[in-house]
Design an enzyme around this catalytic site. Structure first.
Site, short mmCIF file in Angstrom:
data_model
loop_
_atom_site.label_atom_id
_atom_site.label_comp_id
_atom_site.label_asym_id
_atom_site.label_seq_id
_atom_site.Cartn_x
_atom_site.Cartn_y
_atom_site.Cartn_z
N SER A 158 4.46 -8.08 16.32
CA SER A 158 5.56 -8.75 14.68
C SER A 158 6.25 -7.49 13.85
O SER A 158 7.17 -7.56 12.94
CB SER A 158 5.01 -9.07 14.09
N LYS A 196 1.62 -4.97 8.23
CA LYS A 196 2.57 -5.42 8.27
C LYS A 196 3.69 -4.50 6.61
O LYS A 196 2.66 -3.73 6.48
CB LYS A 196 2.90 -6.64 7.55
#
Length: 237
Positions: A158, A196
């Protein structure tokens, strides 16, 4: 901190700009670095941009500006091409390509600091649940800032466009707050930990991936706790 390929690409772009005043094409970059596809160049460019070494100029094709230029230092003590002296001395992630005997530990810098390696960061696992002081990893002391640090193994793709790949080891500085745009370890609903980029959007918090195939997730501020911010990355080849 740069990977070997990021450093090579930065040198190539800087040299081409100095010689011709125009950025090389992605095809030329691909050929110069010996890569098989342009997607690899896209990832390298994004990684350099995220780290503040280059900037893409809007509304201009093939327009890149080098913000930090390589200096004398090069991999393995190899001198840079003439005319490449600049202001920046890079820290480069190096791969040890010499074959080691079975059971031989990977070399660690003399000033290495042993950090707890908490395991693979994965959805559904709070960082505290991963704590295992018996497993450590050596990292250069120069990579660390003030305060407490720990290391995590990355699971998934990701964050590939930020140069963070599946299986990488990331070095995290423990903290409870982070500036907008920082890559953090975020704990969601006291249950799910994820790596993230943190964005504040009004009263909400967005956790952005660095991969277009993943969606940005938005939460209320009471649902997200920062457990640390990214300060370094280790990779084996």
């Amino acid at each position: 901190m740069l990977t070997k390929k990021q450093y090579e690409l930065l040198l190539f772009i800087n040299r081409r700009l100095a010689d011709e005043g125009v950025s090389p094409s992605f095809e030329e970059m691909k050929e110069a670095l010996g890569l098989k596809s342009k997607s690899g160049i896209h990832r390298l460019i994004t990684g350099l941009e995220e780290r503040g070494f280059i900037r893409r100029l809007a509304h201009r094709a093939r327009a890149l500006e080098v913000l930090k230029r390589p200096e004398e230092m090069a991999l393995g003590g190899m001198p840079e091409p003439s005319g490449e002296r600049g202001r920046f001395s890079p820290t480069v992630i190096r791969g040890d390509f010499k074959a080691a005997l079975p059971g031989t530990p990977a070399p660690v810098e003399a000033d290495a600091v042993q950090l707890p390696l908490y395991g693979r960061i994965a959805a559904g696992t709070p960082i505290e649940a991963l704590r295992d002081q018996a497993t450590t990893v050596g990292v250069p002391g120069s990579m660390l800032a003030k305060g407490e640090h720990y290391a995590l193994e990355v699971s998934g793709d990701s964050m590939v466009d930020a140069g963070i790949l599946d299986g990488d080891t990331v070095v995290i500085q423990r903290c409870e707050t982070a500036e907008n745009g920082t890559i953090v370890v975020a704990l969601i609903d006291n249950a799910e930990a994820t790596l993230k980029r943190l964005r504040r959007r009004g009263a909400s918090i967005a956790l952005e991936p660095a991969n277009k195939t993943y969606e940005t997730r938005i939460f209320g501020p009471d649902r997200v706790k920062v457990q640390g911010k990214l300060v370094g990355l280790l990779r084996r080849y």
